[in-house]
Design a protein around this motif. Structure first.
Motif, PDB file in Angstrom:
ATOM      1  N   ILE A 109       0.859  -1.182   0.000  1.00 43.11           N
ATOM      2  CA  ILE A 109       0.000   0.000   0.000  1.00 43.11           C
ATOM      3  C   ILE A 109       0.893   1.230   0.000  1.00 43.11           C
ATOM      4  O   ILE A 109       2.069   1.163   0.343  1.00 43.11           O
ATOM      5  CB  ILE A 109      -0.962   0.032   1.213  1.00 43.11           C
ATOM      6  N   SER A 110       0.303   2.341  -0.373  1.00 45.89           N
ATOM      7  CA  SER A 110       1.070   3.587  -0.427  1.00 45.89           C
ATOM      8  C   SER A 110       1.312   4.109   0.987  1.00 45.89           C
ATOM      9  O   SER A 110       0.633   3.715   1.942  1.00 45.89           O
ATOM     10  CB  SER A 110       0.288   4.631  -1.232  1.00 45.89           C
ATOM     11  N   ALA A 111       2.260   5.021   1.096  1.00 46.06           N
ATOM     12  CA  ALA A 111       2.535   5.642   2.392  1.00 46.06           C
ATOM     13  C   ALA A 111       1.313   6.412   2.877  1.00 46.06           C
ATOM     14  O   ALA A 111       1.013   6.443   4.067  1.00 46.06           O
ATOM     15  CB  ALA A 111       3.741   6.569   2.294  1.00 46.06           C
ATOM     16  N   LYS A 112       0.571   6.999   1.941  1.00 44.03           N
ATOM     17  CA  LYS A 112      -0.638   7.751   2.297  1.00 44.03           C
ATOM     18  C   LYS A 112      -1.680   6.825   2.920  1.00 44.03           C
ATOM     19  O   LYS A 112      -2.281   7.147   3.940  1.00 44.03           O
ATOM     20  CB  LYS A 112      -1.207   8.430   1.058  1.00 44.03           C
ATOM     21  N   GLN A 113      -1.895   5.662   2.308  1.00 42.05           N
ATOM     22  CA  GLN A 113      -2.871   4.715   2.836  1.00 42.05           C
ATOM     23  C   GLN A 113      -2.393   4.134   4.170  1.00 42.05           C
ATOM     24  O   GLN A 113      -3.184   3.952   5.088  1.00 42.05           O
ATOM     25  CB  GLN A 113      -3.140   3.585   1.837  1.00 42.05           C
ATOM     26  N   ALA A 114      -1.103   3.865   4.285  1.00 41.90           N
ATOM     27  CA  ALA A 114      -0.563   3.362   5.551  1.00 41.90           C
ATOM     28  C   ALA A 114      -0.772   4.390   6.653  1.00 41.90           C
ATOM     29  O   ALA A 114      -1.143   4.042   7.776  1.00 41.90           O
ATOM     30  CB  ALA A 114       0.922   3.044   5.394  1.00 41.90           C
ATOM     31  N   GLN A 115      -0.557   5.655   6.332  1.00 39.31           N
ATOM     32  CA  GLN A 115      -0.751   6.718   7.304  1.00 39.31           C
ATOM     33  C   GLN A 115      -2.208   6.795   7.742  1.00 39.31           C
ATOM     34  O   GLN A 115      -2.499   6.919   8.931  1.00 39.31           O
ATOM     35  CB  GLN A 115      -0.315   8.050   6.713  1.00 39.31           C
ATOM     36  N   LYS A 116      -3.142   6.706   6.787  1.00 39.62           N
ATOM     37  CA  LYS A 116      -4.565   6.748   7.130  1.00 39.62           C
ATOM     38  C   LYS A 116      -4.948   5.567   8.015  1.00 39.62           C
ATOM     39  O   LYS A 116      -5.668   5.729   8.999  1.00 39.62           O
ATOM     40  CB  LYS A 116      -5.415   6.742   5.863  1.00 39.62           C
ATOM     41  N   VAL A 123       3.023   2.573  24.318  1.00 39.62           N
ATOM     42  CA  VAL A 123       2.571   2.113  22.997  1.00 39.62           C
ATOM     43  C   VAL A 123       2.053   3.292  22.187  1.00 39.62           C
ATOM     44  O   VAL A 123       2.355   3.437  20.998  1.00 39.62           O
ATOM     45  CB  VAL A 123       1.488   1.024  23.138  1.00 39.62           C
ATOM     46  N   THR A 124       1.275   4.146  22.818  1.00 36.28           N
ATOM     47  CA  THR A 124       0.710   5.300  22.122  1.00 36.28           C
ATOM     48  C   THR A 124       1.807   6.205  21.579  1.00 36.28           C
ATOM     49  O   THR A 124       1.728   6.672  20.443  1.00 36.28           O
ATOM     50  CB  THR A 124      -0.217   6.090  23.068  1.00 36.28           C
ATOM     51  N   VAL A 125       2.845   6.436  22.365  1.00 39.67           N
ATOM     52  CA  VAL A 125       3.945   7.297  21.933  1.00 39.67           C
ATOM     53  C   VAL A 125       4.659   6.676  20.732  1.00 39.67           C
ATOM     54  O   VAL A 125       4.978   7.369  19.764  1.00 39.67           O
ATOM     55  CB  VAL A 125       4.931   7.563  23.092  1.00 39.67           C
ATOM     56  N   ASN A 142       4.113  10.114  12.672  1.00 44.09           N
ATOM     57  CA  ASN A 142       4.880  11.305  12.298  1.00 44.09           C
ATOM     58  C   ASN A 142       5.945  10.981  11.259  1.00 44.09           C
ATOM     59  O   ASN A 142       6.173  11.757  10.332  1.00 44.09           O
ATOM     60  CB  ASN A 142       5.521  11.938  13.533  1.00 44.09           C
ATOM     61  N   ALA A 143       6.588   9.829  11.393  1.00 39.40           N
ATOM     62  CA  ALA A 143       7.613   9.425  10.426  1.00 39.40           C
ATOM     63  C   ALA A 143       6.997   9.217   9.042  1.00 39.40           C
ATOM     64  O   ALA A 143       7.592   9.593   8.024  1.00 39.40           O
ATOM     65  CB  ALA A 143       8.314   8.156  10.896  1.00 39.40           C
ATOM     66  N   LEU A 144       5.808   8.621   8.989  1.00 40.43           N
ATOM     67  CA  LEU A 144       5.139   8.430   7.707  1.00 40.43           C
ATOM     68  C   LEU A 144       4.762   9.772   7.081  1.00 40.43           C
ATOM     69  O   LEU A 144       4.877   9.953   5.868  1.00 40.43           O
ATOM     70  CB  LEU A 144       3.888   7.562   7.872  1.00 40.43           C
ATOM     71  N   LYS A 145       4.329  10.720   7.898  1.00 43.12           N
ATOM     72  CA  LYS A 145       4.004  12.054   7.382  1.00 43.12           C
ATOM     73  C   LYS A 145       5.252  12.716   6.793  1.00 43.12           C
ATOM     74  O   LYS A 145       5.196  13.299   5.711  1.00 43.12           O
ATOM     75  CB  LYS A 145       3.433  12.930   8.494  1.00 43.12           C
TER      76      LYS A 145
END
Length: 72
Positions: A19-26, A49-51, A58-61
């Motif tokens: 999948i694209s980085a955009k879809q992974a981010q979503k 875990v949340t952090v 943030n890394a994907l963005k």
């Protein structure tokens, strides 16, 4: 005496779909929102875990932003 520790469950993927980085981010943002809602209400939040999930988001963005700059 402390009870014996059980090892974590091992998960192994049977298949994968790129999948694209955009879809992974979503997908990650949706999971993170759901996870935060569940964990905050039940146990006061699992901040470790949340952090880590937030850092991944943030890394994907950042990755998407860099790719956009490169293609321009």
């Amino acid at each position: 005496m402390d009870p014996p520790l059980a090892p974590p469950v091992r998960l192994q993927a049977l298949s994968s779909t790129p999948i694209s980085a955009k879809q992974a981010q979503k997908n990650l943002e949706a999971f993170l929102d759901d996870f935060q809602a569940r964990s905050t209400s039940t146990q006061g939040g699992n901040t470790a875990v949340t952090v880590q999930l937030q850092k991944l988001t943030n890394a994907l963005k950042e990755e998407r932003a860099q790719k956009k700059k490169e293609t321009r």
